[in-house]
Design an enzyme around this catalytic site. Structure first.
Site, mmCIF file in Angstrom:
data_model
loop_
_atom_site.group_PDB
_atom_site.id
_atom_site.type_symbol
_atom_site.label_atom_id
_atom_site.label_comp_id
_atom_site.label_asym_id
_atom_site.label_seq_id
_atom_site.Cartn_x
_atom_site.Cartn_y
_atom_site.Cartn_z
ATOM 1 N N LYS A 81 0.810 -1.226 0.000
ATOM 2 C CA LYS A 81 0.000 0.000 0.000
ATOM 3 C C LYS A 81 0.839 1.270 0.000
ATOM 4 O O LYS A 81 0.325 2.336 -0.303
ATOM 5 C CB LYS A 81 -1.001 -0.011 1.146
ATOM 6 C CG LYS A 81 -0.496 0.433 2.462
ATOM 7 C CD LYS A 81 -1.712 0.723 3.309
ATOM 8 C CE LYS A 81 -1.330 1.367 4.593
ATOM 9 N NZ LYS A 81 -2.475 1.559 5.453
ATOM 10 N N ASP A 82 2.113 1.158 0.303
ATOM 11 C CA ASP A 82 2.984 2.335 0.245
ATOM 12 C C ASP A 82 3.702 2.473 -1.095
ATOM 13 O O ASP A 82 4.474 3.407 -1.293
ATOM 14 C CB ASP A 82 4.030 2.273 1.372
ATOM 15 C CG ASP A 82 3.393 2.352 2.754
ATOM 16 O OD1 ASP A 82 2.343 3.004 2.873
ATOM 17 O OD2 ASP A 82 3.936 1.760 3.701
ATOM 18 N N ARG A 129 -8.497 8.654 3.220
ATOM 19 C CA ARG A 129 -9.394 7.563 2.844
ATOM 20 C C ARG A 129 -10.235 7.135 4.050
ATOM 21 O O ARG A 129 -11.446 6.927 3.931
ATOM 22 C CB ARG A 129 -8.566 6.371 2.348
ATOM 23 C CG ARG A 129 -9.354 5.088 2.119
ATOM 24 C CD ARG A 129 -8.427 3.935 1.741
ATOM 25 N NE ARG A 129 -7.492 3.612 2.802
ATOM 26 C CZ ARG A 129 -7.790 2.867 3.865
ATOM 27 N NH1 ARG A 129 -8.998 2.356 4.004
ATOM 28 N NH2 ARG A 129 -6.882 2.637 4.796
ATOM 29 N N ARG A 130 -9.575 7.016 5.195
ATOM 30 C CA ARG A 130 -10.321 6.609 6.393
ATOM 31 C C ARG A 130 -11.249 7.721 6.852
ATOM 32 O O ARG A 130 -12.394 7.461 7.227
ATOM 33 C CB ARG A 130 -9.350 6.217 7.509
ATOM 34 C CG ARG A 130 -8.619 4.916 7.197
ATOM 35 C CD ARG A 130 -7.616 4.523 8.265
ATOM 36 N NE ARG A 130 -6.888 3.322 7.871
ATOM 37 C CZ ARG A 130 -5.585 3.127 8.065
ATOM 38 N NH1 ARG A 130 -4.855 4.053 8.642
ATOM 39 N NH2 ARG A 130 -5.015 2.012 7.670
ATOM 40 N N ARG A 147 -0.454 11.252 13.761
ATOM 41 C CA ARG A 147 0.677 10.779 12.957
ATOM 42 C C ARG A 147 1.595 9.893 13.771
ATOM 43 O O ARG A 147 1.466 9.790 14.981
ATOM 44 C CB ARG A 147 1.475 11.959 12.402
ATOM 45 C CG ARG A 147 0.934 12.506 11.112
ATOM 46 C CD ARG A 147 2.053 12.847 10.130
ATOM 47 N NE ARG A 147 2.718 11.660 9.644
ATOM 48 C CZ ARG A 147 2.334 10.965 8.586
ATOM 49 N NH1 ARG A 147 1.292 11.329 7.884
ATOM 50 N NH2 ARG A 147 2.992 9.893 8.211
ATOM 51 N N ARG A 153 0.969 5.819 17.540
ATOM 52 C CA ARG A 153 -0.477 6.082 17.484
ATOM 53 C C ARG A 153 -1.211 5.371 18.615
ATOM 54 O O ARG A 153 -2.147 5.922 19.191
ATOM 55 C CB ARG A 153 -1.028 5.683 16.116
ATOM 56 C CG ARG A 153 -0.638 6.721 15.058
ATOM 57 C CD ARG A 153 -1.264 6.427 13.731
ATOM 58 N NE ARG A 153 -0.303 5.834 12.815
ATOM 59 C CZ ARG A 153 -0.631 5.332 11.634
ATOM 60 N NH1 ARG A 153 -1.886 5.325 11.244
ATOM 61 N NH2 ARG A 153 0.296 4.842 10.850
ATOM 62 N N CYS A 241 -0.899 7.408 -2.034
ATOM 63 C CA CYS A 241 -1.443 7.014 -0.736
ATOM 64 C C CYS A 241 -1.900 8.223 0.075
ATOM 65 O O CYS A 241 -2.452 8.076 1.157
ATOM 66 C CB CYS A 241 -0.429 6.175 0.034
ATOM 67 S SG CYS A 241 1.129 7.010 0.283
HETATM 68 N N1 LIG Z 1 0.569 4.064 5.952
HETATM 69 C C1 LIG Z 1 1.391 3.383 6.916
HETATM 70 C C2 LIG Z 1 1.327 1.896 6.762
HETATM 71 N N2 LIG Z 1 1.865 1.272 5.703
HETATM 72 C C3 LIG Z 1 1.651 -0.067 5.834
HETATM 73 C C4 LIG Z 1 0.972 -0.271 7.010
HETATM 74 C C5 LIG Z 1 0.589 -1.606 7.482
HETATM 75 C C6 LIG Z 1 -0.502 -2.227 6.697
HETATM 76 C C7 LIG Z 1 -0.123 -2.908 5.417
HETATM 77 O O1 LIG Z 1 0.929 -3.563 5.329
HETATM 78 O O2 LIG Z 1 -0.893 -2.830 4.476
HETATM 79 C C8 LIG Z 1 0.749 0.971 7.630
HETATM 80 C C9 LIG Z 1 0.103 1.243 8.916
HETATM 81 C C10 LIG Z 1 -1.320 1.738 8.878
HETATM 82 O O3 LIG Z 1 -1.820 2.226 7.860
HETATM 83 O O4 LIG Z 1 -1.992 1.671 9.925
#
Ligand SMILES: NCc1[nH]cc(CCC(=O)O)c1CC(=O)O
Length: 311
Positions: A81-82, A129-130, A147, A153, A241
Site C-alpha cells: 500500500k505504500d 481515505r479513512r 501521525r 499512534r 497514498c
Molecule cells: N501508511 C502506513 C502503513 N503502511 C503499511 C501499514 C501496514 C498495513 C499494510 O501492510 O498494508 C501501515 C500502517 C497503517 O496504515 O496503519
C-alpha cells in the site's frame, strides 16, 4: 555463496516484515545467505510534517530504489500500500506475497464500538481515505489527524485526547498485536481498505535473474491478481497514498476479479463507489477508474491535492 541483502525502512513494522520474508526464503533451502540493511528515508526523518509537502507519493520508495541501483541491497521489502502506482525504470515487483487481513481495525478506549461512540467523539486517523469513509458513516464524529508509526499512534490513543483510532489490521497482525487490542474490524462495506493493504511487495532490479527466480517462489498469484486490479485503478485515477482512494478486490471461484473502488471527499460528503468484475485484472481496474472519473473523481482528487499543496 551469494549473500542477498534485503533493504527496508527502519520501523519495527518494516523490520518484522523483512524478518518474515527472510524466514520464508530460508524455508526454500537454497544456497544463499540473507542479510538486512535498514534504510532511513527522508519520509522517516520528517514523520511529523505533512508528507505531501516534501514530495508526496513514493517518498519512502525512491531512496530505497537508489540503494538497489547502487547494489547496496538486492531486494526491497515494502508494504504494497505504500508503493507508488508506477516504479522507476529498472525495477520490478518480483513477488507480491500472501495477504494478511486487509481490513482496517477500529481501536477504541473501553472498546466502545463505532456504532455506539457518542456524538462528537474524537477519532484519530492520518488517512484521508479513512476520514472520508468514517465521516460518511458517522458525520457527527470529530476526526483528528494523528501521525507516527503504529506504536506512537497506540500511545497517543492512551495518552492524548482520542476516543478511538483506526489502523491497518495488517500492521498490528505482523507486529503480533492483533486480538484483544482491536475493538472491531471494519468490513469493506463500511471502509474500503487502501489499495494493496495487507500484502507485501518484494522489489528488485529487473535484470537480476537470480533474485527474480528466487522471489518467484514467494509470489502469491491470487493476491497478485487482486492487487493488480486495485493498482490499475489507482494508476488510472492518478492517485497515491495521500489521497482519499480505496480499492479492494477479491478473486471469485470462476477466476474473475471483483473490485470495489472508492474516491471520496475528505469530509465524507461525497463518496463515489463502484464495483466491477471481469477476467482481466488490469481491465477491471481501468473500468472502475473510468466509472468514477465520469462521476467527478478527478475534480475531488484535484481539490484535495491543491489543499495539500497549500498546507
Ligand atoms: N501508511 C502506513 C502503513 N503502511 C503499511 C501499514 C501496514 C498495513 C499494510 O501492510 O498494508 C501501515 C500502517 C497503517 O496504515 O496503519
Amino acid at each position: 555463496m551469494r549473500t542477498i541483502v534485503l533493504g527496508t525502512r527502519k520501523s519495527n513494522l518494516a523490520m518484522k516484515q523483512t524478518e518474515w520474508v527472510i524466514s520464508e526464503l530460508k524455508k526454500l533451502d537454497l544456497p544463499y545467505n540473507y542479510e538486512i540493511k535498514k534504510i532511513v528515508t527522508k519520509g522517516d526523518k520528517i514523520l511529523d510534517v505533512t508528507l505531501s509537502k516534501v514530495g508526496g507519493k513514493g517518498l519512502f520508495v525512491k531512496e530505497i530504489e537508489q540503494a538497489m541501483e547502487d547494489k547496496e541491497i538486492d531486494i526491497a521489502v515494502h508494504s504494497m500500500k505504500d508503493m507508488p502506482g508506477e516504479l522507476q525504470d529498472g525495477f520490478t515487483i518480483g513477488a507480491i506475497t500472501n495477504r494478511v487481513d486487509p481490513r482496517d481495525a477500529f481501536i477504541a478506549n473501553d472498546h466502545i464500538r463505532l456504532e455506539d461512540l457518542p456524538e462528537g467523539s474524537v477519532v484519530g486517523t492520518s488517512s484521508l481515505r479513512r476520514s472520508a469513509q468514517l465521516l460518511a458513516h458517522r458525520p457527527d464524529l470529530n476526526v483528528q489527524w494523528i501521525r507516527g508509526n503504529i506504536e506512537t499512534r497506540l500511545r497517543k490513543l492512551r495518552e492524548e485526547n482520542f476516543d478511538a483510532i483506526i489502523l491497518a489490521s495488517a500492521g498490528l497482525e505482523r507486529m503480533g498485536w492483533g486480538g484483544d487490542l482491536v475493538t472491531e474490524y471494519l468490513e469493506p462495506d463500511v471502509c474500503i481498505p487502501a489499495v494493496g493493504q495487507g500484502a507485501l511487495g518484494l522489489e528488485c532490479r529487473n535484470d537480476d535473474k537470480e533474485v527474480l527466480d528466487l522471489l518467484a517462489h514467494l509470489n502469491d498469484e491470487a493476491v497478485r491478481k487482486r492487487v493488480t486490479a486495485e493498482r490499475a485503478f489507482l494508476q488510472a485515477v492518478e492517485g497515491g497514498c495521500q489521497v482519499p482512494i480505496g480499492g479492494y478486490a477479491t478473486l471469485e471461484e470462476d477466476g474473475e476479479v471483483e473490485l470495489t473502488a472508492l474516491v471520496g471527499s475528505p469530509d465524507g460528503k461525497v463518496i463515489l463507489k463502484e464495483t466491477r468484475r471481469g477476467a482481466d485484472p488490469e481491465q477491471v481496474g481501468r473500468d472502475a477508474a473510468h466509472l468514477l472519473l465520469e462521476q467527478g473523481a478527478k475534480e475531488i482528487l484535484d481539490k484535495v491535492k491543491r489543499e495539500l499543496d497549500n498546507q
